[in-house]
Scaffold this active site. Structure first.
Site, PDB file in Angstrom:
ATOM      1  CG  ASP A 128     -39.198 -25.505  86.192  1.00  0.00           C
ATOM      2  OD1 ASP A 128     -38.160 -26.524  86.622  1.00  0.00           O
ATOM      3  OD2 ASP A 128     -39.052 -24.329  86.208  1.00  0.00           O
ATOM      4  CG  ASP A 157     -35.879 -27.120  84.346  1.00  0.00           C
ATOM      5  OD1 ASP A 157     -35.084 -26.539  84.997  1.00  0.00           O
ATOM      6  OD2 ASP A 157     -36.136 -26.680  83.344  1.00  0.00           O
ATOM      7  CG  ASP A 161     -37.549 -23.340  89.001  1.00  0.00           C
ATOM      8  OD1 ASP A 161     -37.047 -23.939  90.131  1.00  0.00           O
ATOM      9  OD2 ASP A 161     -37.106 -23.124  88.252  1.00  0.00           O
ATOM     10  NE  ARG A 214     -30.486 -22.848  90.317  1.00  0.00           N
ATOM     11  CZ  ARG A 214     -30.493 -23.025  88.923  1.00  0.00           C
ATOM     12  NH1 ARG A 214     -32.061 -23.480  88.957  1.00  0.00           N
ATOM     13  NH2 ARG A 214     -29.893 -23.144  88.315  1.00  0.00           N
TER      14      ARG A 214
END
Length: 319
Positions: A128, A157, A161, A214
């Site tokens: 990430d 990715d 997160d 997201r």
């Protein structure tokens, strides 16, 4: 938080200037000197003497350990995978073009970490742009995250997160651009035992542009999403697996679904909405939530001024 310019008539009294400053929303008055939201109280390296690094090797050495430290990154550094950041650390980009490409940063089993003013681009899977795991008191502020949408959705990715029972995180004044999977909070439907009661995250004054979904996706936790500007999303805010979301005074443009609580998981989430400009976007609220009053002081500026504030103030180089 950045002041927007105002034009006053010639000869206006000083008292009028002062009155206008008071009338401005808190979020528009100045760049934040400390985090607002669940991440309040995060100080990073505080007043530690800064160390400036220009190579990846020097950066890896500088950010290790839990002693108080301020690490300035000068230049755009290529990396593969992620670099672990120790507790009590501030990572700060120099100027408007410093940061990392190809991978990112991991804040794992750490506390009291600040990341500001970085460009973080094209984090190749499985890395990430920033991963927060099993960590508390994190402030992600005034960074520019980006990738591209010319590759498959799993080529890169996530940009940011937050997983594995992390807590007390504020994500403020960042830009997220040209990506499929923006910001995931809670990595799996099967992680209730670890995540329930945690994953408390505030997002405010961020700009999501051409990010497919997201924005964020939240499982199990508690999220406050206010004064953000979302452009060009398929599905933006996604509350799932019993998560509680307060979605307040945001602007959605060219977005199909602004908020959903009923997709992709066996258990729906909860959401409360107020003061948003949906711009024609759909909402899919299957369960109204109980989270209506965040446990911290903040001032949400009205949605009518969010676009001006965010487009002028968010991203690296805007501190």
């Amino acid at each position: 938080m950045r002041t927007r310019p105002h034009t006053l008539a010639i000869g206006a009294a000083a008292s009028l200037v002062a009155a206008l400053a008071v009338a401005l929303p808190q979020s528009a008055q100045a760049a934040d000197t400390s985090p607002v939201g669940f991440g309040a109280g995060t100080t990073g390296g505080g007043n530690a003497t800064p160390v400036t690094v220009t190579t990846l090797a020097a950066f890896k050495t500088a950010v290790t350990g839990s002693s108080a430290k301020v690490v300035k990154v000068n230049g755009l550094l290529s990396l593969s995978g992620q670099v672990d950041i120790g507790s009590n650390t501030t990572v700060l980009g120099v100027g408007s073009a410093s940061g990392f490409t190809g991978g990112g940063l991991r804040i794992k089993e750490a506390t009291n970490v600040v990341v500001r003013n970085l460009n973080i681009s094209k984090p190749l899977a499985p890395a990430d742009g920033i991963t927060v795991q099993e960590s508390t008191k994190v402030w992600i502020d005034h960074n520019s995250f980006s990738a591209d949408r010319s590759h498959d959705k799993d080529y890169y990715d996530g940009l940011l997160d937050v997983t594995h029972a992390s807590d007390n995180v504020t994500v403020s004044w960042n830009t997220f651009k040209d990506h499929f999977k923006g910001s995931l909070v809670g990595h799996s439907d099967n992680n209730a035992g670890e995540d329930t009661g945690h994953l408390k995250v505030t997002y405010h004054h961020n700009h999501f542009s051409n990010v497919y979904s997201r924005i964020p996706s939240l499982r199990f936790g508690t999220g406050h999403f206010y004064d953000n500007y979302v452009q060009g999303a398929d599905t933006a805010v996604h509350s799932r697996m019993g998560a509680q979301m307060l979605v307040e005074n945001n602007v959605f443009a060219s977005t199909k679904v602004a908020v959903t609580t009923s997709r992709s998981s066996d258990v729906d989430g909860y959401a409360n909405l107020r003061g948003n400009e949906l711009g024609g976007a759909a909402i899919e609220i299957s369960r109204q939530g109980s989270f209506t009053t965040p446990p911290y002081a903040y001032t949400a500026e009205p949605a009518s001024s969010v676009v001006a504030s965010v487009t002028s103030g968010a991203g690296a180089g805007k501190l």
